[in-house]
Design an enzyme around this catalytic site. Sequence first.
Site, PDB file in Angstrom:
ATOM      1  N   TRP A 100       0.815  -1.221   0.000  1.00 37.03           N
ATOM      2  CA  TRP A 100       0.000   0.000   0.000  1.00 37.03           C
ATOM      3  C   TRP A 100       0.841   1.260   0.000  1.00 37.03           C
ATOM      4  O   TRP A 100       0.538   2.209  -0.724  1.00 37.03           O
ATOM      5  CB  TRP A 100      -0.999  -0.013   1.157  1.00 37.03           C
ATOM      6  N   ASP A 171      -1.573   6.511   6.159  1.00 34.23           N
ATOM      7  CA  ASP A 171      -2.674   5.700   5.639  1.00 34.23           C
ATOM      8  C   ASP A 171      -3.083   4.685   6.711  1.00 34.23           C
ATOM      9  O   ASP A 171      -2.485   3.617   6.830  1.00 34.23           O
ATOM     10  CB  ASP A 171      -2.212   4.991   4.360  1.00 34.23           C
ATOM     11  N   LYS A 195     -12.420  -1.543   6.219  1.00 28.33           N
ATOM     12  CA  LYS A 195     -11.631  -2.495   7.014  1.00 28.33           C
ATOM     13  C   LYS A 195     -12.116  -2.457   8.468  1.00 28.33           C
ATOM     14  O   LYS A 195     -12.574  -3.441   8.997  1.00 28.33           O
ATOM     15  CB  LYS A 195     -10.138  -2.150   6.953  1.00 28.33           C
TER      16      LYS A 195
HETATM   17  C1  LIG Z   1      -7.436  -1.512   1.555  1.00 26.29           C
HETATM   18  C2  LIG Z   1      -6.354  -0.511   1.667  1.00 26.29           C
HETATM   19  C3  LIG Z   1      -6.193   0.531   0.740  1.00 26.29           C
HETATM   20  C4  LIG Z   1      -7.067   0.667  -0.481  1.00 26.29           C
HETATM   21  O1  LIG Z   1      -8.318   1.077  -0.120  1.00 26.29           O
HETATM   22  P1  LIG Z   1      -9.438   1.421  -1.219  1.00 26.29           P
HETATM   23  O2  LIG Z   1     -10.495   2.007  -0.364  1.00 26.29           O
HETATM   24  O3  LIG Z   1      -9.805   0.132  -1.869  1.00 26.29           O
HETATM   25  O4  LIG Z   1      -8.843   2.375  -2.172  1.00 26.29           O
HETATM   26  C5  LIG Z   1      -5.182   1.435   0.936  1.00 26.29           C
HETATM   27  N1  LIG Z   1      -4.359   1.347   1.991  1.00 26.29           N
HETATM   28  C6  LIG Z   1      -4.469   0.358   2.907  1.00 26.29           C
HETATM   29  C7  LIG Z   1      -3.529   0.309   4.064  1.00 26.29           C
HETATM   30  C8  LIG Z   1      -5.465  -0.594   2.769  1.00 26.29           C
HETATM   31  O5  LIG Z   1      -5.592  -1.570   3.681  1.00 26.29           O
END
Ligand SMILES: *Cc1c(COP(=O)(O)O)cnc(C)c1O
Length: 359
Positions: A100, A171, A195
């Site tokens: 990511w 993030d 998540k």
């Molecule tokens: C799932 C995830 C993403 C991507 O998320 P989207 O909402 O599908 O764009 C980005 N960063 C992390 C750490 C993730 O777990």
Amino acid sequence: MNRFANFCAGPASMPTAVLERAQAELLDWQGLGASVMEISHRSADYIEIAQKAEANLRKLMGISDDYAVLFLQGGASLQFSAIPLNLGGGVVDYLDTGTWSNKAIKEALRYEALGLGQVNVVAKGDGKDVPSIDTWQLSDKADYFHYCPNETIHGVQIFDTPKVDAPIVADFSSCILSEPINVNDFGMIYAGAQKNIGPAGITIVIVRKDLLGKASPWCPAVMNYQNQLDSDSMLNTPATYAWYLSGLVFEWLLEQGGVEAINKLNRQKAQALYQAIDDSDFYRNDVNPQHRSIMNVPFFLADSKLDKLFLEESKKAGLLSLKGHRAVGGMRASIYNAVTLDQVLALVDFMNDFEKQHG
Ligand SMILES: *Cc1c(COP(=O)(O)O)cnc(C)c1O
């Protein structure tokens, strides 16, 4: 009704109590005669729902008025593009610890190619460990430092907020609300909801207001944080139902005792699972123990020929979505806030039984 233990990495398990409340309110929200899905985002009723969700998130995370809280669309992935456009322009620092953070770097590099800023990767991890901070090649005056505190796919977590001079952009998609953090240590925190909060379709952005107002002229209006703040995240139609469901999850979390209480449970869950893995020669996790994620636990069977059987039998035992990400292989159990300790213990029991039969 059967609700299995769901270890999906995302969209992920949601608290049953939240889904039951949404079900009860689905056709007629509090005597309105319509569903939350069917009302204007500009209506007083909806604005009350939206503001309550924001107030509860502020309470849960201790977010001060120095920060804007935005409810946006496009997932965390769109933020990979929005961040350089809003907060960059000069040199921007990125730590690469897995899939990511690497994707975030790739999006920032598109702007570098257009002459909009310069991307500096301070260090690169191997997906099993995090390079020590003394080895990072930090820039002197970066606009921001970006990192991913929990690499969802590799199961690599950074528990201590890095001590760097630049505003920190993080993030938090797969670890938001899983442990107490000091929001004041950050310039910006962002997270896709699917998540650890609610359904897919909404992305939380928490950004220090003094960093705003410097967006590139190329920044699309809906991606401009100042614009979104000025219009209460309603520059265009927001993901109203996902926002409402996120609000129900915030209420649920407050009822559980907030982030500190859920963190205690999260630590117990992770401890039980890693212990089962470490106590056996049949299962293995390759991440440096200091950086093992408390949310996403990848593990391997010593004999990968048994992977298929493990997945079939675990599913029969009511344990869903244990297949590892294709980039890593093996298994992965995502044990977000909504996954209960009992469900994790059921997984541990299953793993022990499977080992007895096939080890
Ligand atoms: C799932 C995830 C993403 C991507 O998320 P989207 O909402 O599908 O764009 C980005 N960063 C992390 C750490 C993730 O777990």
